[in-house]
Design an enzyme around this catalytic site. Structure first.
Site, PDB file in Angstrom:
ATOM      1  N   ASN A  29       0.819  -1.210   0.000  1.00  0.00           N
ATOM      2  CA  ASN A  29       0.000   0.000   0.000  1.00  0.00           C
ATOM      3  C   ASN A  29       0.854   1.261   0.000  1.00  0.00           C
ATOM      4  O   ASN A  29       1.968   1.270   0.517  1.00  0.00           O
ATOM      5  CB  ASN A  29      -0.920   0.023   1.230  1.00  0.00           C
ATOM      6  N   ASP A  83     -10.825   1.629   7.433  1.00  0.00           N
ATOM      7  CA  ASP A  83     -11.759   2.631   7.938  1.00  0.00           C
ATOM      8  C   ASP A  83     -12.157   2.400   9.394  1.00  0.00           C
ATOM      9  O   ASP A  83     -13.150   1.726   9.688  1.00  0.00           O
ATOM     10  CB  ASP A  83     -13.006   2.677   7.050  1.00  0.00           C
ATOM     11  N   ASP A 155     -17.457 -16.474  -1.070  1.00  0.00           N
ATOM     12  CA  ASP A 155     -17.775 -17.818  -0.586  1.00  0.00           C
ATOM     13  C   ASP A 155     -17.198 -18.054   0.812  1.00  0.00           C
ATOM     14  O   ASP A 155     -17.851 -18.647   1.676  1.00  0.00           O
ATOM     15  CB  ASP A 155     -17.237 -18.863  -1.562  1.00  0.00           C
TER      16      ASP A 155
END
Length: 262
Positions: A29, A83, A155
């Site tokens: 990131n 967040d 899934d």
């Protein structure tokens, strides 16, 4: 100086900035934080923008979209995002939150950007794990996936939901990238009995859409007005916003009619 936000591969917005406040890079990131005269602080995370002055819009919408359609909210899981403001809103329901994020370097770099960073991290009902395998085996009332999940991710996470649990995921904006939203709805609809797209009404600085999915719970039929009216210290979310979030223009109703499950 300016920064560029890529709305779609063919549409970009530019924002004037005054200075760069932070530049942090990890293996997966990149986080940059800028100062803007018009928008306050702006965080750019992997080319996606977060506006400090408007963080409450997404966090309130997602938290209460789930919280106000569930009678009980005891266990919540948040994956694939940073967040912490979402967690702050969810604590209004006196719930326990498992927050899965492996990149601690980037997460900790949001310390001055998220207004409730310390409050959330120090809450006794908040558990931060680097991966799902680090958590106790349990079923969740509400799961948030803050990046668009592929079919394998869906899934895996659906197996962690309670029978009446709610799964809320990020997707592409239905108006800007309807084909991507259509594909995301197909993936969700192949698993869940309810799969409905929504957006944040009146939010002009975002290219995000979302999907509300469940085996039993419906975002409109199961909406509990008393829970909305009991909320305190909210600036964006109310019943009108909740219902308007699912409204689609006629052309998109036609596009998604075979993919929405309601």
């Amino acid at each position: 100086m300016w920064i560029t936000q890529e709305i779609t591969p063919y549409l970009r917005k530019e924002y004037t900035i005054e200075a760069k406040l932070l530049d942090v890079r990890s293996e997966h990131n990149i986080l940059e934080i800028f100062k803007s005269k018009d928008f306050g602080e702006i965080a750019m995370l992997n080319r996606q923008l977060l506006f400090k002055n408007f963080l409450h819009i997404e966090s309130e919408l997602l938290a209460h979209m789930g919280g106000c359609t569930k009678k009980e909210l005891k266990e919540v899981l948040i994956v694939d995002g940073f967040d912490l403001e979402l967690a702050h809103q969810l604590f209004k329901y006196d719930t326990h939150i498992d927050f899965v994020q492996a990149d601690e370097k980037i997460l900790d770099s949001f310390i001055s950007f998220f207004p409730h960073f310390h409050e959330v991290k120090n809450n006794k009902n908040f558990t931060h794990a680097k991966q799902l395998l680090d958590l106790d085996i349990k079923k969740y009332d509400l799961i948030f996936c803050l990046q668009e999940p592929d079919i394998h991710r869906i899934d895996g996470l659906k197996r962690m939901l309670k029978e009446d649990g709610v799964f809320i995921s990020v997707a592409k904006h239905p108006l800007l990238e309807h084909v991507s939203m259509q594909n995301a709805l197909k993936n969700m609809g192949g698993v869940f009995s309810v799969a409905m797209p929504f957006v944040a009404p009146l939010r002009i600085l975002s290219n995000k859409g979302y999907i509300y999915a469940s085996f039993k719970t419906h975002p409109l039929k199961d909406l509990m007005t008393p829970k909305i009216e009991a909320l305190t210290s909210v600036r964006y979310y109310n019943e009108d916003i909740h219902r308007a979030a699912f409204a689609l223009p006629k052309n998109l109703q036609e596009v998604f009619k075979d993919n929405i499950k309601s």
